[in-house]
Design a protein around this motif. Structure first.
Motif, PDB file in Angstrom:
ATOM      1  N   ALA A  60      -9.055 -27.079 -41.168  1.00 33.35           N
ATOM      2  CA  ALA A  60      -9.102 -28.070 -42.242  1.00 33.35           C
ATOM      3  C   ALA A  60      -7.788 -28.119 -42.994  1.00 33.35           C
ATOM      4  N   LEU A 107      -7.382 -31.545 -45.134  1.00 36.36           N
ATOM      5  CA  LEU A 107      -8.682 -31.957 -45.654  1.00 36.36           C
ATOM      6  C   LEU A 107      -8.979 -31.216 -46.947  1.00 36.36           C
ATOM      7  N   ARG A 108      -9.502 -31.915 -47.925  1.00 34.64           N
ATOM      8  CA  ARG A 108      -9.887 -31.304 -49.184  1.00 34.64           C
ATOM      9  C   ARG A 108     -11.364 -30.970 -49.160  1.00 34.64           C
ATOM     10  N   LEU A 155     -13.619 -32.151 -37.259  1.00 33.75           N
ATOM     11  CA  LEU A 155     -12.899 -32.340 -38.514  1.00 33.75           C
ATOM     12  C   LEU A 155     -12.080 -33.629 -38.492  1.00 33.75           C
ATOM     13  N   LYS A 199     -11.935 -36.562 -41.286  1.00 28.95           N
ATOM     14  CA  LYS A 199     -10.727 -37.111 -41.902  1.00 28.95           C
ATOM     15  C   LYS A 199     -10.654 -38.629 -41.742  1.00 28.95           C
TER      16      LYS A 199
END
Length: 607
Positions: free
Chosen positions: A154, A159-160, A207, A211
């Motif tokens: 991540a 990615l947050r 992931l 996103k």
């Protein structure tokens, strides 16, 4: 609703065909671009269905507004009621409905069938969503080691927030579930059998879905597929979007982890084939052997595009996104002039609608125009009491006034014109009317002159309406030209914005590659491409500033034209009131003239 479904089906099909041609004509389009193109097709179906009224842009050439010379242009009008003097006018009775079998309301049947199909489709979707939630609830946590790998991936994808990974024996492939609180589910035995590097690639693939926002974006094709369950191209758009979003995530994994296409292909083969998942989820494995073969083939086409190719892709995306908007190009409207009543194009609105009609025959001698008008049919006198009592309280009058120049004023049905023309001698002025079920013909120029005088005020008001209508038409054309220029500049701005977005995304990919650690030669290549993209971004920014100034210049005259149109609209409203009053007076005068002509014998009964 049926018309709305048909329009949405046609517009979505047209965009689907254009996107298919674009994908065929540009074989090196990236998977992410293709996914966005097919998503726009699905969005077009939904937007067209949810937008009953489109934004009309009158930019197409105006069609001819006049009929060819020598052809009749007749506009029928409702019949003119005639009430007996001293009695209140009552509306004419409606025609009796023909007997027979009841008419089947096919429109309602089709709409109900569509609503039933939509309801069943939504019910299946709801059940699938509830099953997916139950699977998540029965799954178990993936463990600290797996969660640590997920956190590291991540970070690479910038990615947050945190994403939980869970293990389930009820799923066949890694997939991401949920929009607000996404969870990655991995199959227990199949995922454990993968090599650690392959596990990293599988998790990175999920992931990448997160996103890209595929869980939320996938709701649009899913909705199009359910609302248009009968439309093969809606299903095609949903299926192609699902494939190309998986291929886009495949490309993202190769770019993020630097994995080779061969090793990633082995991971896909190890995951095998699994059935498609429900809404609010995105799976990593292929759902058919044909789908798996296409994804493996696409792994060999991950080379970066040239600058020209990227600009073409950005242009295609911009046009597809612009096509989603409910915009409809139509022909520029012609001047809304009132129908002609006299030879000077005087207007006569309903219930008496004027129409220009050519003479039936050009042969024979035409009548010589009279130098003046004779007196009326005679002094006015009252009808006998017995005849008046026997007359029905309400009659219908259909009339047609033929002039020497070929123009015609009529109130009635389109079939009346042919019936009246049989009684007309070549080119002569004549009044035909039907009263009490009997047809009459008047050739007395005095009566004809009185009918002409009765409708003359209506013609004058119509001429004024025509003049204002011409001014409104000219202003409307000017507004259409301004709107077309605004649309053109807006499309150019959208295209440049899309190109800037593509460049920004590419700069983000370069930054991710650089952060992952690269060799010196690769770093030099990244710096070179970054400089090239920076120059292109500055050039696009300059073009955007120029287009912004152009948009302000083009939009300035629109408000002025709007004020002029509003003033003319108020004037047209006042003329409309005058027209209604003039028509009422002309109708009353015509009724009285018809009755006097019958009583005086100026009207001859015909068959």
């Amino acid at each position: 609703m049926l018309a709305l479904l048909a329009r949405a089906s046609i517009e979505g099909a047209v965009l689907a065909a254009l996107v298919w041609l674009a994908c065929r004509g540009l074989p090196r389009l990236p998977a992410s671009v293709r996914a966005l193109l097919w998503w726009s097709v699905a969005a077009k179906f939904i937007v067209a269905l949810a937008s009953p009224s489109a934004i009309v842009l009158p930019v197409l050439p105006r069609a001819a507004a006049h009929a060819p010379a020598g052809e009749a242009a007749v506009t029928p009008a409702p019949p003119l009621p005639v009430a007996q003097a001293g009695a209140a006018a009552r509306p004419a009775p409606l025609p009796a409905r023909e007997s027979g079998a009841p008419e089947i309301p096919w429109t309602a049947v089709v709409v109900c069938a569509w609503a039933l199909g939509l309801g069943l489709s939504l019910l299946r979707t709801l059940r699938g969503w509830r099953r997916t939630r139950a699977v998540v609830a029965r799954s178990r946590p993936g463990g600290p080691a797996l969660q640590a790998v997920l956190g590291e991936l991540a970070g690479r994808l910038a990615l947050r927030g945190t994403v939980e990974v869970r293990v389930s024996t009820e799923v066949e492939t890694p997939l991401i579930v949920g929009g607000r609180r996404p969870v990655i589910l991995v199959p227990g035995e199949r995922f454990a059998a993968l090599h650690p590097a392959e596990q990293r690639m599988a998790l990175c693939h999920e992931l990448a879905h997160l996103k890209r926002g595929d869980v939320w974006l996938g709701c649009v094709p899913a909705a199009a597929e359910r609302c248009f369950f009968f439309h093969p191209l809606a299903r095609l758009a949903a299926r192609e979007y699902a494939f190309w979003r998986e291929a886009a995530c495949d490309e993202a994994v190769l770019a993020t982890l630097g994995a080779s296409p061969q090793s990633y292909g082995r991971m896909l083969l190890a995951l095998g084939v699994s059935r498609q998942t429900a809404t609010f989820s995105a799976a990593g494995a292929a759902w058919s052997f044909g789908n798996l073969k296409r994804r493996l083939t696409m792994l060999d086409r991950t080379s970066p595009l040239s600058l020209r190719g990227r600009l073409l892709a950005a242009g295609a995306v911009a046009l597809a996104l612009l096509a989603i908007a409910p915009i409809r190009a139509v022909a520029r409207s012609a001047t809304a002039a009132a129908p002609a009543v006299a030879q000077t194009a005087r207007a006569t609105p309903p219930p008496a609608v004027a129409a220009r009609m050519a003479p039936r025959s050009t042969g024979g001698a035409s009548a010589t125009p009279a130098a003046g008008r004779s007196a009326g049919p005679g002094p006015e006198h009252a009808a006998p009491a017995a005849a008046e009592a026997a007359a029905p309280p309400v009659q219908e009058v259909h009339f047609i006034l033929f002039r020497e120049d070929g123009s015609t004023t009529m109130s009635g049905q389109s079939g009346d014109a042919e019936r009246a023309r049989r009684h007309r001698r070549a080119g002569e002025p004549m009044l035909w009317f039907r009263y009490g079920g009997q047809e009459y013909v008047v050739r007395d120029r005095g009566v004809l002159g009185q009918v002409e005088e009765a409708w003359e005020p209506v013609g004058r008001v119509g001429e004024e309406q025509g003049r204002i209508g011409a001014q409104q038409g000219a202003i409307g054309e000017a507004q259409a030209r301004i709107g077309a220029r605004q649309a053109e500049v807006g499309a150019q701005q959208a295209a440049i914005g899309a190109q800037q977005g593509v460049i920004g995304a590419r700069l983000g990919v370069l930054a991710s590659r650089e952060a992952a650690g690269v060799s010196a030669s690769e770093r030099r290549e990244i710096e070179r491409e970054r400089a090239e993209l920076g120059d292109e971004m500055r050039r696009l920014g300059s073009e955007m500033a120029v287009l912004g100034r152009r948009m302000r210049e083009v939009s300035a005259p629109m408000s002025e034209r709007g004020d002029e149109m509003a003033a003319l609209g108020r004037e047209m409203g006042e003329l409309g009131d005058r027209m209604r009053a003039a028509v009422a007076r002309a109708n009353a005068a015509t009724v009285a003239l018809v009755r006097r002509a019958i009583e005086s014998g100026a009207a001859a009964a015909v068959r």
